[in-house]
Design a protein around this motif. Structure first.
Motif, mmCIF file in Angstrom:
data_model
loop_
_atom_site.group_PDB
_atom_site.id
_atom_site.type_symbol
_atom_site.label_atom_id
_atom_site.label_comp_id
_atom_site.label_asym_id
_atom_site.label_seq_id
_atom_site.Cartn_x
_atom_site.Cartn_y
_atom_site.Cartn_z
ATOM 1 N N HIS A 75 -0.292 11.346 5.760
ATOM 2 C CA HIS A 75 0.534 10.604 6.749
ATOM 3 C C HIS A 75 1.697 11.204 6.949
ATOM 4 N N ILE A 76 2.203 12.277 6.383
ATOM 5 C CA ILE A 76 3.300 12.962 7.047
ATOM 6 C C ILE A 76 2.785 14.118 7.972
ATOM 7 N N GLN A 77 3.585 13.748 9.183
ATOM 8 C CA GLN A 77 2.905 14.439 10.539
ATOM 9 C C GLN A 77 3.983 15.560 10.779
ATOM 10 N N LEU A 78 3.694 16.963 10.262
ATOM 11 C CA LEU A 78 4.836 17.901 10.573
ATOM 12 C C LEU A 78 4.874 18.222 12.237
ATOM 13 N N ARG A 79 5.643 18.546 12.710
ATOM 14 C CA ARG A 79 6.087 18.891 13.928
ATOM 15 C C ARG A 79 7.399 19.906 14.225
ATOM 16 N N GLY A 80 7.544 20.634 15.286
ATOM 17 C CA GLY A 80 8.553 21.601 15.448
ATOM 18 C C GLY A 80 8.568 22.637 14.227
ATOM 19 N N THR A 81 9.505 22.761 13.772
ATOM 20 C CA THR A 81 9.715 23.804 12.639
ATOM 21 C C THR A 81 9.954 23.403 11.161
ATOM 22 N N MET A 82 9.434 22.190 10.984
ATOM 23 C CA MET A 82 9.336 21.447 9.697
ATOM 24 C C MET A 82 8.558 22.493 8.969
ATOM 25 N N GLN A 83 8.896 22.499 7.393
ATOM 26 C CA GLN A 83 8.296 23.251 6.462
ATOM 27 C C GLN A 83 7.840 21.986 5.344
ATOM 28 N N PHE A 84 6.602 22.570 4.708
ATOM 29 C CA PHE A 84 6.102 21.587 3.762
ATOM 30 C C PHE A 84 5.610 22.425 2.530
ATOM 31 N N LYS A 106 0.804 -1.102 0.151
ATOM 32 C CA LYS A 106 -0.164 0.007 0.018
ATOM 33 C C LYS A 106 0.929 1.178 -0.179
ATOM 34 N N PRO A 107 0.450 2.235 -0.704
ATOM 35 C CA PRO A 107 1.361 3.365 -0.626
ATOM 36 C C PRO A 107 1.302 4.350 0.370
ATOM 37 N N GLN A 108 0.245 3.962 1.341
ATOM 38 C CA GLN A 108 0.479 4.677 2.635
ATOM 39 C C GLN A 108 1.568 4.311 3.455
ATOM 40 N N VAL A 109 2.347 3.242 3.305
ATOM 41 C CA VAL A 109 3.216 2.314 4.113
ATOM 42 C C VAL A 109 4.376 3.338 4.136
ATOM 43 N N VAL A 110 4.558 3.958 3.095
ATOM 44 C CA VAL A 110 5.953 4.762 2.631
ATOM 45 C C VAL A 110 5.823 5.983 3.766
ATOM 46 N N PRO A 111 5.053 6.830 3.610
ATOM 47 C CA PRO A 111 5.012 8.113 4.402
ATOM 48 C C PRO A 111 4.890 7.739 5.974
ATOM 49 N N HIS A 112 4.103 6.940 5.917
ATOM 50 C CA HIS A 112 3.784 6.371 7.673
ATOM 51 C C HIS A 112 5.334 6.057 8.221
ATOM 52 N N ILE A 113 5.944 5.244 7.430
ATOM 53 C CA ILE A 113 7.568 5.149 8.292
ATOM 54 C C ILE A 113 8.449 6.057 8.041
ATOM 55 N N ILE A 114 8.442 7.181 6.996
ATOM 56 C CA ILE A 114 9.145 8.232 7.006
ATOM 57 C C ILE A 114 8.778 9.199 7.880
ATOM 58 N N SER A 115 7.747 9.409 8.330
ATOM 59 C CA SER A 115 7.320 10.527 9.333
ATOM 60 C C SER A 115 8.011 10.742 10.714
ATOM 61 N N PRO A 116 7.957 9.411 11.110
ATOM 62 C CA PRO A 116 8.824 9.904 12.642
ATOM 63 C C PRO A 116 10.451 9.734 12.555
ATOM 64 N N LEU A 117 10.653 9.410 11.085
ATOM 65 C CA LEU A 117 12.130 9.657 10.933
ATOM 66 C C LEU A 117 12.840 10.848 10.546
#
Length: 599
Positions: A400-409, A368-379
């Motif tokens: 599925h990418i969970q922004l936190r801190g000063t992350m930019q998107f 499933k494509p969702q697997v990839v960003p789900h794993i990336i996000s906490p890294l």
């Protein structure tokens, strides 16, 4: 030694604080290149493989720095190639200056080689658009172009004939009105605040509301504390436009995430139930997701008066910068004791996040494509920069990418063009050396400008590119099925071994096709020091469905299946898996109700 027209141009760019230019060389800009060569210690030239990428990079540079983005292209064909990236900047309100070469002034208009009137070509995309008429004209034109780009947050263009680039002031004759040194490189503040009367009117409207929603866009990325304070005071959720994803962390309990096709069911529920809407720094284009006219009283805050009332009826418009306006407005807002509207949204988000986790942790093949960003996000580091392309990959990144801190998107917003994800990532890495930069792209969008991977290798940019490889223009496929009720047609792609391509370019390449190996490979890719491409082979029939299915969407989806969609059985299997729980969450408005044989 006398300064050339090109010298005057480059030195003035330096006075305006420009330190980076994205460009592909050509004989129409050789004079400018010579001036840049002589000032390599002060201004960086990033050589690209396609001018379209140069314009995307200038836009991305502006987005991730807040500074002027600059791209440079040769006459004729080179300038034409800039257009898509420049429209991206125009539609997302980014300050970008495009400089193009032009045929020598005295053969212009005579069908000379590459004699394209780029001033006419750029007439729609550029708010200021002028041809240089000699060395004594250069500074005047450049200053006005930069003022306009920064002041209006838009695109401007200068066309510079190649012979004038090499002329010096001694070759020119300054006109009497053109007083020397009359123009200056002066920056101004954007901290504009409306008058007190309008602020009080807005506060009264907001204080009277019982179910208040805050809709935040890119215009309030610098106003996180103020937006959170407003949410806490009014007891209402923060809904984020896609380009405003970084306004508040995705994990913050005050937000229900995005809106629309990429958004969440709780955000749509809140919009449908609210009686008061506060729009801040957004011109989100999809009218059908706003409250119905007459449902909610609306206050809109925006720096551009042409945006106020553009998407939904607005009772009070506050003209100014989001942070400054909110700082002036907040003392007038009475904190609501009743926080039940916000609490209901928080409960809904708990269930929504459980659904996302369930989807992203499926141990099935195809992956499933969702697997990839789900794993990336906490890294991701707390200051990482994430870009994505436009297509199905946008849905997976947005959710599925969970922004936190000063992350930019960021991605291409209103233009929603493919091919922007990789150039944006390159620009981000150039602008912020040492920061973690990740691009999430589709195989269709990546192949459009895949030559730019060589640019990342050349400049040793440690970007990490994750390709959702489904051998399809996936978003277009689902639009054909869900929006039009037609079976998919002409959206299949010939497969490419992207990991092998990456290695051919001098980057590192990995391939993932099994969720059991995904975590280990992604961790290895993220830890690698140089540029990396991860070729993720994913399920082509996983539907990027909206958070809430409308009746019309469900009916069109069913029509496509009945009319002979070739992947009908696989699609139905995925829909049953993905939509069963949503049937409960969305009060029965699920695809399961209308698919023939399942309803």
């Amino acid at each position: 030694m006398a300064k050339t027209g090109a010298d005057l141009l480059v030195e003035r760019l330096l006075e305006w604080g420009v330190d980076t230019i994205f460009s592909l060389p050509g004989d129409g800009i050789n004079g400018i290149y010579e001036s840049l060569r002589n000032r390599q210690d002060k201004i960086k030239l990033i050589q690209v493989r396609h001018e379209e990428a140069a314009a995307f990079m200038a836009c991305g540079y502006a987005k991730f720095t807040g500074k002027l983005g600059v791209c440079l292209a040769t006459s004729g064909c080179g300038g034409i190639h800039l257009l898509n990236g420049l429209y991206d900047a125009k539609y997302d309100s980014q300050p970008v200056l495009a400089i193009t070469g032009h045929t020598a002034h005295d053969v212009s208009g005579t069908f000379y080689q590459q004699d394209v009137d780029l001033v006419k070509v750029f007439a729609d995309v550029a708010a200021y658009n002028e041809r240089v008429m000699g060395p004594d004209h250069v500074v005047n034109v450049l200053d006005q172009a930069v003022r306009t780009s920064l002041g209006q947050r838009t695109v401007t263009h200068i066309s510079f004939p190649k012979d004038y680039q090499e002329w010096t002031a001694s070759d020119d004759t300054r006109s009497q009105p053109n007083v020397p040194n009359h123009s200056s490189a002066t920056r101004v503040s954007h901290n504009v605040v409306p008058d007190t009367h309008e602020l009080h009117r807005a506060a009264e409207l907001i204080n009277a509301g019982e179910k208040v929603v805050i809709f935040a866009g890119r215009g309030c990325l610098d106003a996180r504390d103020e937006v959170l304070a407003l949410s806490d005071a009014v007891g209402g959720p923060i809904i984020k436009a896609l380009l405003g994803k970084g306004v508040v962390p995705d994990t913050d309990p005050h937000t229900t995430g995005g809106l629309g096709l990429l958004g969440t069911a709780p955000s749509q529920d809140a919009m449908q139930e609210c009686d008061t809407l506060i729009m801040i720094g957004t011109r989100f284009p999809y009218l059908e997701y706003f409250p119905k006219p007459g449902q909610a009283r609306t206050v809109q805050i925006d720096i551009d008066p042409s945006h106020i009332g553009l998407r939904t009826p607005v009772e009070i418009g506050l003209l100014g910068s989001s942070k400054a306006v909110l700082q002036a407005l907040l003392p007038l807002i009475k904190r609501k004791d009743d926080q039940s509207f916000l609490e209901k949204s928080q409960q809904r988000m708990t269930h929504w996040n459980e659904l996302l986790t369930e989807r992203a942790t499926q141990d099935v093949m195809p992956m499933k494509p969702q697997v990839v960003p789900h794993i990336i996000s906490p890294l991701l580091n707390d200051d990482a920069i994430v870009t994505c392309d436009c297509g199905n990959n946008t849905t997976w990144a947005a959710r599925h990418i969970q922004l936190r801190g000063t992350m930019q998107f960021s991605t291409s917003g209103l233009l929603a063009t493919m091919a922007s994800g990789l150039p944006y990532a390159i620009a981000a890495s150039v602008a912020h050396p040492g920061k973690q930069v990740v691009a999430l792209v589709g195989d269709g969008g990546f192949t459009m400008l895949m030559g730019e991977l060589a640019t990342a290798v050349k400049y040793k940019l440690p970007i990490k590119v994750f390709i959702f490889h489904n051998n399809s223009y996936g978003q277009i496929k689902w639009e054909q099925i869900v929006m039009e009720g037609n079976p998919e047609f002409a959206v299949d792609l010939h497969s490419i071994d992207f990991a092998a391509y990456a290695r051919a370019c001098g980057a590192t390449g990995f391939t993932i096709d099994d969720p059991k190996n995904a975590d280990a490979i992604i961790r290895q890719a993220m830890a690698y020091e140089g540029p990396v491409v991860v070729d993720a082979i994913v399920d082509a029939n996983e539907p990027p469905m909206p958070g809430k299915i409308t009746t019309d969407q469900a009916i069109e989806f069913a029509k496509a299946l009945v009319r002979g969609e070739k992947d009908r059985s696989e699609i139905i299997k995925n829909v049953i898996t993905d939509q069963f729980n949503e049937a409960v969450a969305t009060k029965g408005r699920s695809l399961l109700n209308v698919i023939p044989g399942l309803g």
